[in-house]
Scaffold this active site. Structure first.
Site, PDB file in Angstrom:
ATOM      1  N   ASP A   1       8.569  -3.885   5.290  1.00  0.00           N
ATOM      2  CA  ASP A   1       7.196  -4.324   5.548  1.00  0.00           C
ATOM      3  C   ASP A   1       6.661  -3.528   6.745  1.00  0.00           C
ATOM      4  O   ASP A   1       7.244  -3.572   7.830  1.00  0.00           O
ATOM      5  CB  ASP A   1       7.230  -5.826   5.882  1.00  0.00           C
ATOM      6  CG  ASP A   1       5.880  -6.482   5.697  1.00  0.00           C
ATOM      7  OD1 ASP A   1       5.847  -7.618   5.220  1.00  0.00           O
ATOM      8  OD2 ASP A   1       4.861  -5.852   6.059  1.00  0.00           O
TER       9      ASP A   1
ATOM     10  N   ASP B   1       1.550  -1.959   1.734  1.00  0.00           N
ATOM     11  CA  ASP B   1       2.358  -1.868   2.952  1.00  0.00           C
ATOM     12  C   ASP B   1       3.739  -2.503   2.827  1.00  0.00           C
ATOM     13  O   ASP B   1       4.362  -2.822   3.842  1.00  0.00           O
ATOM     14  CB  ASP B   1       1.604  -2.488   4.133  1.00  0.00           C
ATOM     15  CG  ASP B   1       1.393  -3.979   3.940  1.00  0.00           C
ATOM     16  OD1 ASP B   1       1.606  -4.482   2.823  1.00  0.00           O
ATOM     17  OD2 ASP B   1       1.005  -4.635   4.925  1.00  0.00           O
ATOM     18  N   GLU B   2       4.226  -2.694   1.617  1.00  0.00           N
ATOM     19  CA  GLU B   2       5.563  -3.278   1.507  1.00  0.00           C
ATOM     20  C   GLU B   2       6.250  -2.862   0.217  1.00  0.00           C
ATOM     21  O   GLU B   2       5.598  -2.477  -0.755  1.00  0.00           O
ATOM     22  CB  GLU B   2       5.504  -4.794   1.601  1.00  0.00           C
ATOM     23  CG  GLU B   2       4.705  -5.439   0.502  1.00  0.00           C
ATOM     24  CD  GLU B   2       4.780  -6.956   0.609  1.00  0.00           C
ATOM     25  OE1 GLU B   2       5.575  -7.544  -0.138  1.00  0.00           O
ATOM     26  OE2 GLU B   2       4.052  -7.528   1.434  1.00  0.00           O
TER      27      GLU B   2
END
Length: 350
Positions: free
Chosen positions: A8, A106-107
């Site tokens: 993350d 974003d992960e």
DNA sequence: TCTGGGGTCCTAGGACCC
DNA sequence: TCTGGGGTCCTAGGACCC
């Protein structure tokens, strides 16, 4: 035995902004809607850790953020910038995984079962990945390591930023049970409220709740949540993915009852959606419009066609027909949207 | 406090088919 | 004159995630 990583990126949007513009480094940054001196409509997309010190968080109304910190630096999102940074990082992550699944800009989840023989080796690999992203992309991330996706995900959120949390199979319950039930992915504000009324406050409480109680309240979802609460999650890391729907929404700057304006915006939305459909070589069978009134009451209307199509006129005309009944009351409208689903791939997606 | 925009998944009733 | 059971699709709404 599986070993899963969840990676993350920390305060991703503000971090990318600060990387592009070093003047911003160390300042409290808020990426989101225009605050307009506290009158702005919309929410915070992402806040830097400096801004979080003022109590600003993702999804908070931007007007509230402004009240908490009028002197923070407010930026509109620059998605082109984030997409480039994201795909560079995803490339790095992919190179370390047996199986890789992006879970948002974003992960990502990585199945590294064959790359690490045990959790100690997994920790070393996770550290290596964190360093690689820091050195090559100058961005920091947090990583959770666990025997499945849910544990890895909760672990990545446990220590941030630049945190690494490893939870071995034997430690799963000890790790999860003390955490607040809202930390469980799938437990949002509504579910959390219902659970708190039943005095279910921790993940451990949820794990020991009678299954019948959960089924009665939440149906099959309740059972899934209880399995998660016990750290049980059989979902695989899925490599490829097919888009299920494509849509566009707009919130008016001022609630509108101007039919011409509403139809014009609807047309624009339909054109944008159509562009996406065509550039992905798709056809759609179902068209859905959405209307939101000022007090957030939201309605949808949909129409499935006899045959899939990619025709803009069909999309426009159906959208217009579906939204027309909502225009008759002369009520003001806050948001309208268009979405297509039941997609047919004319070529296999890459 | 007053709630964006991109999505996914689930539920539940009803239509329709065999 | 009263009406099963299984499966699938459609429609509307809602919760949730990033």
């Amino acid at each position: 035995m599986r070993i899963i990583l969840h990676v993350d990126l920390d305060a991703f949007f503000p971090s990318v902004e600060a990387r592009a513009n070093p003047e911003l480094k160390g300042k409290p940054l808020v990426v989101g809607a225009d605050p307009k001196e506290g009158q702005g409509r919309g929410v915070v997309s992402s806040a830097s850790y400096e801004a979080r010190n003022f109590g600003i968080k993702s999804a908070m109304p931007i007007s509230r953020a402004w009240k908490l910190c009028p002197d923070c630096v407010y930026l509109r999102p620059n998605f082109e910038l984030y997409v480039v940074a994201s795909s560079n990082i995803m490339k790095i992550l992919k190179s370390h995984a047996d199986k890789f699944e992006q879970g948002g800009i974003d992960e990502a989840y990585l199945d590294i079962s064959s790359k690490a023989n045990n959790f100690a080796e997994a920790r070393d690999l996770a550290r290596k990945i964190m360093d690689e992203i820091l050195n090559q992309e100058h961005l920091s991330c947090s990583v959770g390591v666990g025997p499945n996706k849910i544990v890895a995900k909760i672990a990545s959120d446990f220590r941030k930023p630049f945190g690494l949390t490893v939870v071995e199979e034997k430690d799963v319950k000890g790790f999860l049970y003390p955490l607040k039930v809202g930390k469980l992915p799938g437990v949002g504000p509504k579910t959390e409220r219902s659970l708190l009324e039943l005095k279910i406050e921790t993940i451990g409480d949820l794990a020991s709740t009678k299954p019948e109680t959960l089924t009665r309240l939440f149906g099959v979802w309740g059972m899934r949540l209880q399995k998660f609460a016990n750290g049980v999650d059989e979902r695989e890391v899925i490599e490829e993915y097919e888009t299920k729907s494509i849509g566009r929404d707009v919130t008016f700057e001022k609630d509108s009852d101007d039919e011409n304006q509403i139809f014009a915006v609807l047309n624009d939305l339909a054109e944008d959606v159509h562009e996406d459909v065509v550039s992905n070589a798709l056809k759609f069978k179902t068209i859905t419009i959405r209307v939101r009134y000022p007090h957030f009451e939201t309605h949808t209307r949909s129409k499935s066609l006899m045959f899939p199509t990619d025709d803009l006129d069909i999309l426009r005309n159906n959208a217009k027909r579906l939204i027309a009944p909502f225009m008759r009351g002369r009520k003001k409208v806050r948001l309208i949207g268009v979405r297509v689903s039941n997609l047919i791939y004319q070529f296999k997606p890459m």
